[in-house]
Design a protein around this motif. Structure first.
Motif, PDB file in Angstrom:
ATOM      1  N   ARG A   1      -2.570  14.629   5.826  1.00  0.00           N
ATOM      2  CA  ARG A   1      -2.234  13.393   5.125  1.00  0.00           C
ATOM      3  C   ARG A   1      -0.987  13.634   4.290  1.00  0.00           C
ATOM      4  N   LEU A   2       0.055  12.848   4.545  1.00  0.00           N
ATOM      5  CA  LEU A   2       1.313  13.000   3.843  1.00  0.00           C
ATOM      6  C   LEU A   2       1.224  12.420   2.431  1.00  0.00           C
ATOM      7  N   GLN A   3       2.237  12.682   1.610  1.00  0.00           N
ATOM      8  CA  GLN A   3       2.228  12.182   0.233  1.00  0.00           C
ATOM      9  C   GLN A   3       2.227  10.662   0.185  1.00  0.00           C
ATOM     10  N   SER A   4       2.737  10.032   1.223  1.00  0.00           N
ATOM     11  CA  SER A   4       2.780   8.574   1.310  1.00  0.00           C
ATOM     12  C   SER A   4       1.448   7.962   1.716  1.00  0.00           C
ATOM     13  N   GLY A   5       0.451   8.801   1.969  1.00  0.00           N
ATOM     14  CA  GLY A   5      -0.844   8.315   2.443  1.00  0.00           C
ATOM     15  C   GLY A   5      -0.929   8.239   3.947  1.00  0.00           C
ATOM     16  N   PHE A   6       0.207   8.272   4.637  1.00  0.00           N
ATOM     17  CA  PHE A   6       0.206   8.172   6.090  1.00  0.00           C
ATOM     18  C   PHE A   6      -0.349   9.441   6.726  1.00  0.00           C
ATOM     19  N   LEU A   7      -1.008   9.271   7.868  1.00  0.00           N
ATOM     20  CA  LEU A   7      -1.389  10.417   8.675  1.00  0.00           C
ATOM     21  C   LEU A   7      -0.117  11.016   9.262  1.00  0.00           C
ATOM     22  N   GLY A   8      -0.023  12.330   9.242  1.00  0.00           N
ATOM     23  CA  GLY A   8       1.201  12.960   9.714  1.00  0.00           C
ATOM     24  C   GLY A   8       0.940  14.309  10.348  1.00  0.00           C
TER      25      GLY A   8
ATOM     26  N   CYS B   1       0.810  -1.216   0.000  1.00  0.00           N
ATOM     27  CA  CYS B   1       0.000   0.000   0.000  1.00  0.00           C
ATOM     28  C   CYS B   1       0.846   1.270   0.000  1.00  0.00           C
ATOM     29  N   VAL B   2       2.064   1.212   0.549  1.00  0.00           N
ATOM     30  CA  VAL B   2       2.890   2.419   0.623  1.00  0.00           C
ATOM     31  C   VAL B   2       3.250   2.904  -0.777  1.00  0.00           C
ATOM     32  N   GLY B   3       3.713   1.990  -1.628  1.00  0.00           N
ATOM     33  CA  GLY B   3       4.009   2.367  -3.004  1.00  0.00           C
ATOM     34  C   GLY B   3       2.775   2.850  -3.743  1.00  0.00           C
ATOM     35  N   TYR B   4       1.644   2.180  -3.496  1.00  0.00           N
ATOM     36  CA  TYR B   4       0.390   2.583  -4.133  1.00  0.00           C
ATOM     37  C   TYR B   4       0.027   4.013  -3.761  1.00  0.00           C
ATOM     38  N   PHE B   5       0.112   4.347  -2.477  1.00  0.00           N
ATOM     39  CA  PHE B   5      -0.309   5.680  -2.031  1.00  0.00           C
ATOM     40  C   PHE B   5       0.643   6.776  -2.501  1.00  0.00           C
ATOM     41  N   TRP B   6       1.956   6.481  -2.580  1.00  0.00           N
ATOM     42  CA  TRP B   6       2.874   7.475  -3.137  1.00  0.00           C
ATOM     43  C   TRP B   6       2.466   7.839  -4.562  1.00  0.00           C
ATOM     44  N   LEU B   7       2.236   6.821  -5.383  1.00  0.00           N
ATOM     45  CA  LEU B   7       1.847   7.070  -6.766  1.00  0.00           C
ATOM     46  C   LEU B   7       0.486   7.750  -6.840  1.00  0.00           C
ATOM     47  N   ASP B   8      -0.435   7.306  -6.016  1.00  0.00           N
ATOM     48  CA  ASP B   8      -1.774   7.889  -6.014  1.00  0.00           C
ATOM     49  C   ASP B   8      -1.726   9.376  -5.685  1.00  0.00           C
ATOM     50  N   ASN B   9      -0.921   9.740  -4.697  1.00  0.00           N
ATOM     51  CA  ASN B   9      -0.829  11.137  -4.291  1.00  0.00           C
ATOM     52  C   ASN B   9      -0.383  12.015  -5.455  1.00  0.00           C
ATOM     53  N   TYR B  10       0.706  11.615  -6.087  1.00  0.00           N
ATOM     54  CA  TYR B  10       1.248  12.490  -7.132  1.00  0.00           C
ATOM     55  C   TYR B  10       0.455  12.427  -8.426  1.00  0.00           C
ATOM     56  N   LEU B  11      -0.212  11.335  -8.694  1.00  0.00           N
ATOM     57  CA  LEU B  11      -1.107  11.303  -9.854  1.00  0.00           C
ATOM     58  C   LEU B  11      -2.288  12.243  -9.648  1.00  0.00           C
ATOM     59  N   ARG B  12      -2.775  12.338  -8.419  1.00  0.00           N
ATOM     60  CA  ARG B  12      -3.845  13.300  -8.137  1.00  0.00           C
ATOM     61  C   ARG B  12      -3.327  14.730  -8.259  1.00  0.00           C
ATOM     62  N   TRP B  13      -2.116  14.977  -7.748  1.00  0.00           N
ATOM     63  CA  TRP B  13      -1.529  16.315  -7.861  1.00  0.00           C
ATOM     64  C   TRP B  13      -1.304  16.691  -9.323  1.00  0.00           C
ATOM     65  N   LEU B  14      -0.834  15.727 -10.126  1.00  0.00           N
ATOM     66  CA  LEU B  14      -0.599  15.998 -11.553  1.00  0.00           C
ATOM     67  C   LEU B  14      -1.897  16.268 -12.302  1.00  0.00           C
ATOM     68  N   LYS B  15      -2.958  15.634 -11.874  1.00  0.00           N
ATOM     69  CA  LYS B  15      -4.253  15.890 -12.512  1.00  0.00           C
ATOM     70  C   LYS B  15      -4.671  17.337 -12.313  1.00  0.00           C
ATOM     71  N   ASP B  16      -4.415  17.887 -11.128  1.00  0.00           N
ATOM     72  CA  ASP B  16      -4.763  19.283 -10.840  1.00  0.00           C
ATOM     73  C   ASP B  16      -3.735  20.258 -11.413  1.00  0.00           C
ATOM     74  N   ASP B  17      -2.481  19.829 -11.489  1.00  0.00           N
ATOM     75  CA  ASP B  17      -1.417  20.705 -11.985  1.00  0.00           C
ATOM     76  C   ASP B  17      -0.417  19.873 -12.780  1.00  0.00           C
ATOM     77  N   PRO B  18      -0.642  19.717 -14.096  1.00  0.00           N
ATOM     78  CA  PRO B  18       0.240  18.872 -14.922  1.00  0.00           C
ATOM     79  C   PRO B  18       1.670  19.398 -15.030  1.00  0.00           C
ATOM     80  N   GLN B  19       1.920  20.611 -14.573  1.00  0.00           N
ATOM     81  CA  GLN B  19       3.249  21.219 -14.710  1.00  0.00           C
ATOM     82  C   GLN B  19       4.009  21.275 -13.380  1.00  0.00           C
ATOM     83  N   ILE B  20       3.748  20.347 -12.481  1.00  0.00           N
ATOM     84  CA  ILE B  20       4.482  20.328 -11.214  1.00  0.00           C
ATOM     85  C   ILE B  20       5.977  20.255 -11.502  1.00  0.00           C
TER      86      ILE B  20
END
Length: 293
Positions: free
Chosen positions: A206-213, A31-50
């Motif tokens: 919620r951190l980029q890894s999906g973990f509560l922080g 799940c850790v790898g999944y959430f890292w990718l999920d976080n940045y794919l969501r960010w890229l959807k909102d801002d493709p030029q990160i």
């Protein structure tokens, strides 16, 4: 003749989504790898030029073992499905380590490779922590009962509180204020406020890894159970808004945080240890991660 390996970029969003789907296998093991990718794919959807965001793999082969390295500004995450070391070690050796990294969620099976690499490259370390993982399923998180005490209300954390949150964050570091701002703007978060004064008394991001922080309660409001309330509220929000499980990493020495998550019926994921670490720049030996986008 020995094969010359190359660190190659993954730039196609379709490939990144396919890579993410590989990490659904044996859930929640990966799940850790999944959430890292999920976080940045969501960010890229909102801002493709990160800017300063790169996904790497070795020899353009992410499909066979899900191997990827994610670099965002000074932050590094690396993972593969089999947790075999040779290919991951080759990829890490090809990375530019000169400026130092904050390396998050290093699985225990990869930690030795990482430490050996630092020793060979003669890289110093600013700090390192060993953590354990707690997990709560999406369905159980949705069912959490949240009773906000009289005189308080729950709401999103506001950007104006970024400096306060950063100042009290145990993982604070040069550059972390900008990270906190990004998390407030882009990720699920929760704050508990006093109705009368509007004072932010407790919060969790919620951190980029999906973990509560960055789970914190103001010193003036501690020992009132507010940390449990805000943690339950963000867990429920993640489950309802994103339809995702909830995870948290806890330092081995933080008994209070362990009790908090156990009270909310999070399960300790047995045998799963993760490290986070900060490597020093190779040349100066001084961290300078304060730049922004």
């Amino acid at each position: 003749m020995a094969t010359e390996h190359q660190l190659t970029e993954i730039t196609d969003l379709t490939d990144l989504r396919e890579l993410q789907r590989l990490y659904l296998i044996d859930w929640p093991r990966h799940c850790v790898g999944y959430f890292w990718l999920d976080n940045y794919l969501r960010w890229l959807k909102d801002d493709p030029q990160i800017r300063h965001l790169t996904f790497y793999t070795l020899d353009n082969d992410w499909a066979s073992d899900g191997l990827f390295l994610l670099v965002h500004r000074y932050q590094l995450f690396f993972c593969n499905l089999s947790r075999r070391r040779p290919q991951l070690e080759r990829a890490l050796r090809l990375l530019d380590w000169s400026a130092g990294y904050k390396v998050s969620a290093i699985h225990a099976e990869h930690h030795l490779v990482y430490r050996q690499l630092l020793a060979e490259l003669r890289l110093g370390m600013d700090r390192e922590k060993n953590t354990i993982m707690y997990h709560l399923s999406c369905e159980r998180a949705k069912q959490l009962e949240i009773e906000c005490p009289a005189g308080y209300y729950l709401d999103r954390v506001r950007l104006e509180h970024a400096e306060l949150i950063n100042d009290l964050w145990s993982a604070r570091h040069p550059g972390s204020l900008y990270l906190i701002q990004l998390l407030i703007l882009n990720n699920t978060n929760m704050g508990l406020y006093e109705k009368e004064t509007g004072l932010l008394c407790a919060w969790c991001l919620r951190l980029q890894s999906g973990f509560l922080g960055a789970l914190e309660v103001r010193e003036s409001h501690q020992r009132r159970g507010l940390g449990v309330i805000v943690a339950a509220a963000i867990a429920q929000a993640i489950a309802r808004d994103l339809q995702q499980d909830v995870t948290a990493l806890v330092n081995l020495s933080n008994a209070a945080a362990c009790r908090l998550f156990e009270r909310l019926k999070f399960s300790l994921v047995q045998g799963e240890h993760y490290y986070w670490s900060m490597t020093l720049p190779k040349a100066s030996g001084q961290i300078d991660w304060s730049y922004d986008e």
